[in-house]
Design an enzyme around this catalytic site. Structure first.
Site, short mmCIF file in Angstrom:
data_model
loop_
_atom_site.label_atom_id
_atom_site.label_comp_id
_atom_site.label_asym_id
_atom_site.label_seq_id
_atom_site.Cartn_x
_atom_site.Cartn_y
_atom_site.Cartn_z
CD GLU A 53 -3.15 -0.22 2.32
OE1 GLU A 53 -2.69 -0.01 3.19
OE2 GLU A 53 -4.38 -0.75 1.96
CG HIS A 65 8.94 -29.40 -0.56
ND1 HIS A 65 9.87 -30.48 -0.84
CD2 HIS A 65 9.75 -28.85 0.42
CE1 HIS A 65 10.72 -30.66 0.20
NE2 HIS A 65 10.82 -29.80 1.16
CE LYS A 119 -12.42 0.52 1.11
NZ LYS A 119 -11.68 1.72 1.84
#
Ligand code: PA5
Length: 448
Positions: free
Chosen positions: A289, A310, A424
């Site tokens: 951010e 792995h 949003k």
């Protein structure tokens, strides 16, 4: 107590010590600007001197509250998202018994989280658990209007009120929010909840050393004084008056900046202790951010080794060569466990008999270090003695400082996050929130 140690010598095949040192003037200049409060976003620098300004009384008030609540409840639900979630989550995970959720009841309440997603199944599972528990709620939102925690809190508040009655429920809810603004502040005032303030000049991802992090961490039974002490030590060591060669935050920021300029656009934070998994989540938010804007920034990724050796290990070894690793290396685990000798040695492991598991872990760490360097992946190591409140406090402040300086070096404002608004707006429009009708129509057309 030891300070964290940053090791950059394994960068040398990729960038020279001189290249890192050549960043010194610009990094130190940004550090000075930050402390003089003349850089971008300087109205969000409340975290800068926070460790040295938190008072003993504040810490005492929180610690007292935690000891009172531990007598009342078995479980605490912390409601929040992003910066109002990850700081507490990462410290609690790092310090807790790995299986704490299975060995309750402990001396302190088990801390669970809500409001950090919109999963109906998560919420239903949580409510099922809470049906059988005596619990309290800490709801955290600086804006007081974030959708995810607001929905979770509405549901949890109803549940608690139905179970305990309105009066008891009120006593079991703490709200941490803005001093005066936002729906949560209004609600807390009306309902008479205990409240704590998130200072105006501290953004979510820099807020772990405010009540946002300190209250849940203290409630989980951890020593917030030592956490703050660790951060204080880093505050002392990372100011503009600490010369570049001795200033870990400046050196880390310089190394990252030099690597970025050489095309290393992804940084992978590595741990060899799964308890640090959520520390990486906190770190990713902090750097993602803060730096990822204006078409710039290092992409923050993370792995838990040896597990991910792995899986993602293949990509790190041989994939696109735009990555570098920053390893949090823990010198001493909390426990000792030795690999036993076996008289039949059918698994052919007797060559390891008598060694601690951690010795094997350390050899994996060194083996991966050399393999990845050979594969073209530069490596920075950050060593801490052990995982403790003190070392986590150091790491938190160290990364906050390094992140802010890195953002300045990149030429962005490290304290805003304009990009998180786009989804949003669309979500509100699609949900038909009043005021978003026109945007909603346009979006539905695009989705058809
Ligand atoms: O770092 C940030 O600012 C964000 O991650 C916020 O913390 C997050 O969006 C939650 O916001 P609020 O605390 O206002 O609910």
């Amino acid at each position: 107590m030891e300070n964290l140690n940053i090791i950059t010598k394994h960068l040398v095949p990729f960038i020279s010590e001189e290249e890192i040192a050549s960043q010194e003037p610009v990094i130190m200049q940004h550090l000075e600007a930050m402390h003089a409060r003349t850089g971008r976003g300087s109205d969000f620098l409340g975290w800068l001197n926070l460790p040295s300004s938190v008072t003993g009384e504040e810490l005492e008030r929180i610690t007292r509250l935690a000891s009172e609540w531990k007598e009342e409840i078995d479980l605490l639900v912390v409601v929040g998202i992003g910066g109002s979630y990850l700081g507490a989550k990462c410290v609690i995970e790092a310090l807790s018994h790995t299986f704490s959720h299975l060995i309750m009841p402990g001396q302190y309440p088990l801390v669970l989280f809500a409001g950090q997603n919109l999963s109906e199944d998560y919420m239903v599972d949580l409510l099922e658990l809470l049906d059988h528990m005596s619990y309290g709620i800490v709801v955290i939102s600086k804006s007081g209007t974030t959708t995810e925690p607001a929905i979770a809190f509405r549901i949890l508040k109803n549940h608690l009120e139905e179970r305990e009655g309105i009066e008891t429920a009120r006593k079991r809810i703490i709200a941490i929010t803005d001093r005066s603004k936002g729906a949560l502040r209004q609600m807390a005032g009306k309902e008479g909840y205990t409240t704590f303030v998130i200072p105006d000049d501290i953004g979510g991802r820099y807020s772990v050393l405010t009540p946002v992090g300190l209250i849940p961490i203290a409630m989980a039974g951890f020593d917030i004084k030592n956490l703050v002490k660790g951060a204080q030590r880093m505050e002392e060591l990372t100011g503009p008056d600490t010369a570049f060669p001795h200033n870990p935050a400046a050196r880390y920021a310089a190394a990252r900046n030099a690597l970025y300029r050489k095309g290393k656009t992804t940084e992978i934070l590595v741990n060899y202790q799964p308890k640090l998994h959520f520390f990486s989540e906190w770190w990713k938010q902090l750097f993602g951010e803060s730096e990822g804007k204006e078409g710039k920034g290092i992409f923050p990724a993370s792995v838990d080794f040896t597990t991910d050796l792995h899986s993602l290990g293949q990509y790190i070894q041989e994939g696109l060569r735009n990555i570098f690793e920053t390893v949090i290396s823990v010198k001493e685990p909390e426990n000792k466990l030795v690999i036993p000798r076996d008289k039949n040695n059918l698994d052919q492991l007797n060559y390891l008999a008598g060694k601690r598991i951690d010795e094997v872990n350390k050899m994996a760490e060194m083996g991966a270090l050399i393999a990845h360097i050979d594969g073209g992946v530069p490596n920075i190591s950050i060593e801490i003695e052990r995982i403790s409140e003190y070392s986590l406090g150091q790491l938190i402040y160290f990364f906050e400082k390094a992140c802010a300086v890195s953002g300045y070096a990149l030429g962005v404002n490290p304290f805003d996050q304009p990009g998180v608004e786009a989804y949003k707006k669309n979500m509100f429009a699609l949900l038909g929130k009043p005021g978003f009708e026109k945007e909603g129509q346009e979006l539905w057309k695009r989705l058809k």
